[in-house]
Design an enzyme around this catalytic site. Structure first.
Site, mmCIF file in Angstrom:
data_model
loop_
_atom_site.group_PDB
_atom_site.id
_atom_site.type_symbol
_atom_site.label_atom_id
_atom_site.label_comp_id
_atom_site.label_asym_id
_atom_site.label_seq_id
_atom_site.Cartn_x
_atom_site.Cartn_y
_atom_site.Cartn_z
ATOM 1 N NE ARG A 249 31.646 45.963 85.382
ATOM 2 C CZ ARG A 249 32.304 45.412 86.383
ATOM 3 N NH1 ARG A 249 33.623 45.580 86.490
ATOM 4 N NH2 ARG A 249 31.671 44.703 87.306
ATOM 5 C CD GLU B 282 31.105 47.954 76.105
ATOM 6 O OE1 GLU B 282 30.006 47.677 75.597
ATOM 7 O OE2 GLU B 282 31.447 47.552 77.226
ATOM 8 C CG HIS C 233 37.583 41.306 83.722
ATOM 9 N ND1 HIS C 233 36.284 41.585 83.366
ATOM 10 C CD2 HIS C 233 37.725 41.786 84.977
ATOM 11 C CE1 HIS C 233 35.672 42.201 84.364
ATOM 12 N NE2 HIS C 233 36.538 42.335 85.364
#
Length: 340
Positions: free
Chosen positions: A251, A277, A298
């Site tokens: 993440r 992020e 991703h």
């Protein structure tokens, strides 16, 4: 693998976005589920409509996927017969709530299946960045001539390269397995893995600071929890070897992105980021044009023909549950904090 013996046909429903259902559950997978269950024809992407509530009233098993709404108290009151959830993807954090665990609902996840392509992506990036393939290809394209290969720096190559794995998660462990045939030294930091287990994995357990200081490549596989947000800090990034590589398929928020940006722009470290992020960086973010950073959308997790592995896993789990054998890949409440 021995197919479970079919049991009573449970009432089941799909709960995910319709687009996900079409992508992940191809006609053969849908037919397999139909053969195991009394499967409602509608795909539920909301639990609030009268039609959805009518389906929930009789549902014993939910086959969930990306886009499934949270299974909270209100939803569970509308689903008094619900006894199990089979998730066709990895993390169940987005939809399995405390209310599910409180009611004793059994949960299964295809996280082990989804770990396969993520680990494959990670291995590929470890080897490619160790060989500096992307940089060499870019320079070759610009020069249209081969450089003097006998002057290749000793920092190029994968022989006895040190790879640091941050977290022995499902994916982290699979990466360790995939690295076994390669002539690399593997370090691991995971506070829940003792030295005996590390030895069984064939790695050396080290403190977090040592992992970053000693590794030529650090691959991040830790889940995003309040205590892991920003875990890969400015100090840790600053301690990495010159030219070392940070790979993040976990993440984006696990990494101090501002610190990584500064280090990459300065040419101190390199990075492969499948997550950031926010998930899509602003168009003017400097990482987009940084020559030391590869950003992918991703894509490490299951895509394309890899969705079939998720579907097959879910179908087998439904078959096991319907036959009373229990899940092969159960998700336990007490282990949820350790899962991505």
């Amino acid at each position: 693998m021995t197919e479970p013996t079919p049991g009573p046909c449970p009432r089941a429903a799909l709960a995910m976005s319709p687009d996900v259902a079409s992508a992940v559950l191809d006609p053969e997978s849908r037919a397999a589920l139909d053969a195991l269950c009394d499967l409602a024809p509608a795909v539920l992407d909301t639990f609030t409509t009268p039609a959805a509530r009518a389906v929930l009233a009789d549902t014993e098993l939910l086959v969930t996927g990306w886009g499934c709404p949270p299974l909270d108290d209100d939803v569970l009151r509308a689903a008094p017969r619900l006894r199990a959830v089979v998730h066709t993807a990895g993390s169940v954090r987005g939809h399995v709530t405390d209310a599910c665990w409180d009611r004793g609902i059994e949960v299964s996840s295809a996280a082990a299946a989804n770990a396969v392509p993520v680990a494959e992506y990670t291995l590929a990036m470890i080897l490619l960045t160790g060989k500096r393939v992307l940089e060499s290809a870019r320079e070759y394209r610009a020069a249209r001539a081969r450089a003097d290969w006998l002057h290749t720096p000793r920092t190029v190559g994968n022989h006895r390269r040190t790879v640091g794995i941050l977290s022995a998660s499902l994916i982290g462990r699979r990466v360790i397995d995939l690295l076994r045939p390669h002539d690399v030294d593997v370090l691991l930091h995971d506070p829940y893995v003792d030295e005996a287990e590390a030895a069984r994995l064939g790695v050396r357990s080290v403190p977090l600071a040592e992992l970053f200081r000693l590794s030529d490549t650090v691959s991040v596989h830790t889940p995003l929890l309040p205590e892991t947000r920003g875990l890969v800090s400015r100090d840790l990034i600053g301690s990495m070897k010159p030219g070392a590589v940070l790979i993040n398929t976990a993440r984006g928020a696990v990494v101090d992105q501002d610190a990584l940006t500064d280090a990459a722009l300065a040419g101190r470290v390199r990075a492969v980021l499948d997550v950031t992020e926010p998930e899509v960086l602003p168009r003017d973010h400097p990482l987009w044009d940084c020559e030391h950073v590869l950003i992918t959308p991703h894509l490490a997790g299951s895509q394309g023909n890899e969705w079939r592995r998720l579907a097959d896993t879910a179908v087998l789990e439904v078959a096991r549950w319907a036959s009373g054998e229990g899940f092969q890949h159960p998700v336990r409440r007490e282990r949820l904090a350790f899962l991505a």
